[in-house]
Design a protein around this motif. Sequence first.
Motif, PDB file in Angstrom:
ATOM      1  N   PRO A 261     -24.227  61.729  18.342  1.00  0.00           N
ATOM      2  CA  PRO A 261     -24.508  62.301  17.021  1.00  0.00           C
ATOM      3  C   PRO A 261     -24.552  61.173  15.984  1.00  0.00           C
ATOM      4  O   PRO A 261     -23.693  60.285  15.996  1.00  0.00           O
ATOM      5  N   GLU A 262     -25.524  61.215  15.125  1.00  0.00           N
ATOM      6  CA  GLU A 262     -25.777  60.084  14.214  1.00  0.00           C
ATOM      7  C   GLU A 262     -25.890  60.523  12.773  1.00  0.00           C
ATOM      8  O   GLU A 262     -26.510  61.540  12.460  1.00  0.00           O
ATOM      9  N   ILE A 263     -25.278  59.752  11.862  1.00  0.00           N
ATOM     10  CA  ILE A 263     -25.680  59.772  10.468  1.00  0.00           C
ATOM     11  C   ILE A 263     -26.112  58.349  10.139  1.00  0.00           C
ATOM     12  O   ILE A 263     -25.633  57.382  10.751  1.00  0.00           O
ATOM     13  N   THR A 264     -27.020  58.220   9.215  1.00  0.00           N
ATOM     14  CA  THR A 264     -27.651  56.921   8.988  1.00  0.00           C
ATOM     15  C   THR A 264     -27.618  56.557   7.515  1.00  0.00           C
ATOM     16  O   THR A 264     -27.996  57.363   6.660  1.00  0.00           O
ATOM     17  N   LEU A 265     -27.163  55.344   7.233  1.00  0.00           N
ATOM     18  CA  LEU A 265     -27.207  54.818   5.874  1.00  0.00           C
ATOM     19  C   LEU A 265     -28.315  53.776   5.800  1.00  0.00           C
ATOM     20  O   LEU A 265     -28.234  52.730   6.443  1.00  0.00           O
ATOM     21  N   HIS A 266     -29.353  54.098   5.038  1.00  0.00           N
ATOM     22  CA  HIS A 266     -30.491  53.194   4.865  1.00  0.00           C
ATOM     23  C   HIS A 266     -30.348  52.453   3.538  1.00  0.00           C
ATOM     24  O   HIS A 266     -30.168  53.090   2.495  1.00  0.00           O
ATOM     25  N   THR A 267     -30.432  51.141   3.581  1.00  0.00           N
ATOM     26  CA  THR A 267     -30.477  50.345   2.353  1.00  0.00           C
ATOM     27  C   THR A 267     -31.912  49.890   2.156  1.00  0.00           C
ATOM     28  O   THR A 267     -32.444  49.102   2.946  1.00  0.00           O
ATOM     29  N   LEU A 268     -32.532  50.425   1.117  1.00  0.00           N
ATOM     30  CA  LEU A 268     -33.951  50.190   0.857  1.00  0.00           C
ATOM     31  C   LEU A 268     -34.094  49.275  -0.351  1.00  0.00           C
ATOM     32  O   LEU A 268     -33.463  49.483  -1.390  1.00  0.00           O
ATOM     33  N   ARG A 269     -34.916  48.247  -0.196  1.00  0.00           N
ATOM     34  CA  ARG A 269     -35.159  47.316  -1.306  1.00  0.00           C
ATOM     35  C   ARG A 269     -36.568  46.754  -1.175  1.00  0.00           C
ATOM     36  O   ARG A 269     -37.214  46.909  -0.129  1.00  0.00           O
ATOM     37  N   THR A 270     -37.021  46.117  -2.233  1.00  0.00           N
ATOM     38  CA  THR A 270     -38.334  45.463  -2.175  1.00  0.00           C
ATOM     39  C   THR A 270     -38.157  43.954  -2.084  1.00  0.00           C
ATOM     40  O   THR A 270     -37.117  43.402  -2.463  1.00  0.00           O
ATOM     41  N   GLY A 271     -39.206  43.290  -1.589  1.00  0.00           N
ATOM     42  CA  GLY A 271     -39.234  41.847  -1.571  1.00  0.00           C
ATOM     43  C   GLY A 271     -40.153  41.361  -2.676  1.00  0.00           C
ATOM     44  O   GLY A 271     -40.661  42.153  -3.473  1.00  0.00           O
ATOM     45  N   ARG A 272     -40.391  40.056  -2.727  1.00  0.00           N
ATOM     46  CA  ARG A 272     -41.357  39.515  -3.678  1.00  0.00           C
ATOM     47  C   ARG A 272     -42.632  39.223  -2.921  1.00  0.00           C
ATOM     48  O   ARG A 272     -42.607  38.824  -1.753  1.00  0.00           O
ATOM     49  N   PRO A 273     -43.793  39.389  -3.546  1.00  0.00           N
ATOM     50  CA  PRO A 273     -45.061  39.169  -2.848  1.00  0.00           C
ATOM     51  C   PRO A 273     -45.201  37.780  -2.236  1.00  0.00           C
ATOM     52  O   PRO A 273     -45.902  37.598  -1.252  1.00  0.00           O
ATOM     53  N   ASP A 274     -44.500  36.793  -2.817  1.00  0.00           N
ATOM     54  CA  ASP A 274     -44.643  35.425  -2.327  1.00  0.00           C
ATOM     55  C   ASP A 274     -43.595  35.058  -1.285  1.00  0.00           C
ATOM     56  O   ASP A 274     -43.517  33.914  -0.847  1.00  0.00           O
ATOM     57  N   VAL A 275     -42.793  36.018  -0.877  1.00  0.00           N
ATOM     58  CA  VAL A 275     -41.734  35.740   0.096  1.00  0.00           C
ATOM     59  C   VAL A 275     -41.933  36.635   1.316  1.00  0.00           C
ATOM     60  O   VAL A 275     -42.117  37.846   1.190  1.00  0.00           O
ATOM     61  N   ALA A 276     -41.893  36.057   2.499  1.00  0.00           N
ATOM     62  CA  ALA A 276     -42.049  36.846   3.722  1.00  0.00           C
ATOM     63  C   ALA A 276     -40.871  37.810   3.865  1.00  0.00           C
ATOM     64  O   ALA A 276     -39.731  37.443   3.591  1.00  0.00           O
ATOM     65  N   PRO A 277     -41.121  39.042   4.293  1.00  0.00           N
ATOM     66  CA  PRO A 277     -40.045  40.025   4.401  1.00  0.00           C
ATOM     67  C   PRO A 277     -39.059  39.677   5.509  1.00  0.00           C
ATOM     68  O   PRO A 277     -39.431  39.145   6.547  1.00  0.00           O
ATOM     69  N   ALA A 278     -37.780  39.969   5.246  1.00  0.00           N
ATOM     70  CA  ALA A 278     -36.762  39.773   6.274  1.00  0.00           C
ATOM     71  C   ALA A 278     -36.914  40.852   7.332  1.00  0.00           C
ATOM     72  O   ALA A 278     -37.392  41.944   7.064  1.00  0.00           O
TER      73      ALA A 278
END
Length: 294
Positions: A261-278
């Motif tokens: 059984p799962e509950i999920t905590l999502h941390t959502l954020r944006t990056g900068r256009p000039d930086v590759a996403p992690a």
Amino acid sequence: MVWLIVGGLILLMLVYSYFNTFRMVLREVEHTIPHKSGFGPLRILQLSDLHMERQSISPQRLRNLALATKPDLIVLTGDYLDRYHNIEKCVEYLKRVVTVNPKYGTYVVFGNHDHYLGERICELQAALEKIGCRVLCNESETIETEGAPLTVIGIDDHCLGKSDIPKSYQNVPSEGIHLVLAHDPNTILAMNESHPADYILSGHFHGGQFNLIPYLHRVMGFGELPKHDILKGMHRVNGKTIYISEGLGQSGLNVRLRSRPEITLHTLRTGRPDVAPAAAKTSETFAPALDGGY
């Protein structure tokens, strides 16, 4: 003698599988939207597939864990019950969750099991809205958050043909962040470039729930995605990112094997256009029982 051994092993497996339904896990997921900026971090707590008829996690235990995650937003992605006489039980259960009182509220979409209620699904919707949930049935709502607006798009159940994606996007602004709630992950296959989705949250598959035979999910009629082993967790499909929860409850029998059984905590954020996403990060923590079950 052989039959006694086989019977004993089957009984042991069933007992373990039932015990597993109490072994809730908190999964923490981080997702960065690379092509947008100025948003987040936003903490989203996802609950899915509660199935009140076969639910081993007590509402108080769930509330305590939900409180500890300090969410900004709570989302529920479908399948709360099968039978109308459990509406009150479901609402009382979720009332505990709503008291966590996240900053941006609690949003709900329906799944296929909820539609088994027939016309009485309207009764469920009214009861959920009365305790403070915002139910989205092929519609959206935009929230003004710090940094950028967040539009929550709620698509009704795709499995039973209740989804209407064009209608869901009728009033969706082009700017800001687009969070899609859709119970059936196969919904993503019906979406195209005119349906912006920075992050999609779903459930439905239960992570296979009872995974005794490897790859059985490929032929179980769950739609196209499981045929490609897309059954749980985070995936990239048709240029969109989707997370599939294993859910809190069980369908059919109250057992789980190689699934929790799962509950999920999502941390959502944006990056900068000039930086590759992690790369997306996922971790999990065993959530011990605080009160011995339901």
